[in-house]
Scaffold this motif. Sequence first.
Motif, PDB file in Angstrom:
ATOM      1  N   UNK A 205       0.831  -1.207   0.000  1.00 38.29           N
ATOM      2  CA  UNK A 205       0.000   0.000   0.000  1.00 38.29           C
ATOM      3  C   UNK A 205       0.866   1.258   0.000  1.00 38.29           C
ATOM      4  N   UNK A 206       1.958   1.223   0.749  1.00 39.47           N
ATOM      5  CA  UNK A 206       2.847   2.387   0.804  1.00 39.47           C
ATOM      6  C   UNK A 206       3.489   2.656  -0.557  1.00 39.47           C
ATOM      7  N   UNK A 207       3.938   1.591  -1.218  1.00 36.84           N
ATOM      8  CA  UNK A 207       4.560   1.750  -2.530  1.00 36.84           C
ATOM      9  C   UNK A 207       3.564   2.267  -3.562  1.00 36.84           C
ATOM     10  N   UNK A 208       2.345   1.771  -3.493  1.00 36.39           N
ATOM     11  CA  UNK A 208       1.317   2.229  -4.431  1.00 36.39           C
ATOM     12  C   UNK A 208       1.019   3.707  -4.216  1.00 36.39           C
ATOM     13  N   UNK A 209       0.948   4.118  -2.952  1.00 31.25           N
ATOM     14  CA  UNK A 209       0.676   5.525  -2.651  1.00 31.25           C
ATOM     15  C   UNK A 209       1.784   6.422  -3.180  1.00 31.25           C
ATOM     16  N   UNK A 210       3.031   5.976  -3.048  1.00 25.00           N
ATOM     17  CA  UNK A 210       4.154   6.767  -3.559  1.00 25.00           C
ATOM     18  C   UNK A 210       4.135   6.846  -5.087  1.00 25.00           C
ATOM     19  N   UNK A 211       3.766   5.749  -5.723  1.00 26.85           N
ATOM     20  CA  UNK A 211       3.752   5.735  -7.192  1.00 26.85           C
ATOM     21  C   UNK A 211       2.642   6.611  -7.766  1.00 26.85           C
ATOM     22  N   UNK A 212       1.592   6.827  -7.002  1.00 25.77           N
ATOM     23  CA  UNK A 212       0.471   7.636  -7.475  1.00 25.77           C
ATOM     24  C   UNK A 212       0.658   9.123  -7.201  1.00 25.77           C
ATOM     25  N   UNK A 213       1.646   9.508  -6.396  1.00 26.06           N
ATOM     26  CA  UNK A 213       1.866  10.922  -6.084  1.00 26.06           C
ATOM     27  C   UNK A 213       2.417  11.645  -7.315  1.00 26.06           C
ATOM     28  N   UNK A 214       1.935  12.886  -7.687  1.00 27.83           N
ATOM     29  CA  UNK A 214       2.415  13.617  -8.876  1.00 27.83           C
ATOM     30  C   UNK A 214       3.875  14.036  -8.706  1.00 27.83           C
ATOM     31  N   UNK A 215       4.748  13.766  -9.706  1.00 23.00           N
ATOM     32  CA  UNK A 215       6.173  14.128  -9.590  1.00 23.00           C
ATOM     33  C   UNK A 215       6.386  15.631  -9.762  1.00 23.00           C
TER      34      UNK A 215
END
Length: 263
Positions: A205-215
């Motif tokens: 869940x943590x990795x998914x949340x990081x991947x969805x954050x706008x760069x």
Amino acid sequence: KIVTLESERKGFLKERDTAAAKLEEIKGSVVFHSDKIREARADRAHFESQLQRDADSVPVNKLSVKGVPDGADVKTIAARLQEISEKARTEGEYNKIGEIYGFPVMVKTESTAKDLFDCSVNRFFVQGRSGILYTYNNGRLAADPKLACQNFLNALERIPKVIETHERELAKVKEQIPVFEAAASGVWRKEDELRTLKRNAAELDRKIALSLAPPTPPEKEEQAADKNVVEKENGARLPQADRVEHDAASRVVIGKVKWRRTT
């Protein structure tokens, strides 16, 4: 799979709690039957030590009843017992009406419903030295005078059967102890598996949340970094008073003045 394991774990814990409660109940039964065996054995020993027999080795009925003089015949005693059976109202309490070989003879009025009518029935008991109540013919007196008087001696002669009953029940409940002890002390063997699955799920869940954050765009990062460097350098070269003026001046907007021609 986590949901399945959680459900399985919940069911296991419920069964374990049920087994623990049943185990305590069984232990209570062991204490109860053990106490009754000890008490009944003491009553048997007392009865056998006091029992008298006639020339033919037949037990002598040493029954005495309140309201009947000593040495009264069987018919007189039976008549008094019948009177008590018909008229006594103890309101659910045990009342002493006589004695036999040192054991109290008791009567208790019980209410029963028969054919839609409430009626009272008196039952007779012999009370043991520790409180056990011995009965014969379910505590009901026979119509025959001799048999009615014999009721209480017969009740005492049933002490060995009372002991046997409690011994049998004690053995039965003791057999169940190992089964419920094992169930009550059981350990759910999938606890580590469930813990690992939960930890992995949280990491995912943590990795998914990081991947969805706008760069953040690289250009903006460089501009912001350059601006911070310039501001820090300028601020470092100016005295404190000048820094204030510099900061104030940096916020002043100077524009061109447009002159309007007049005619």
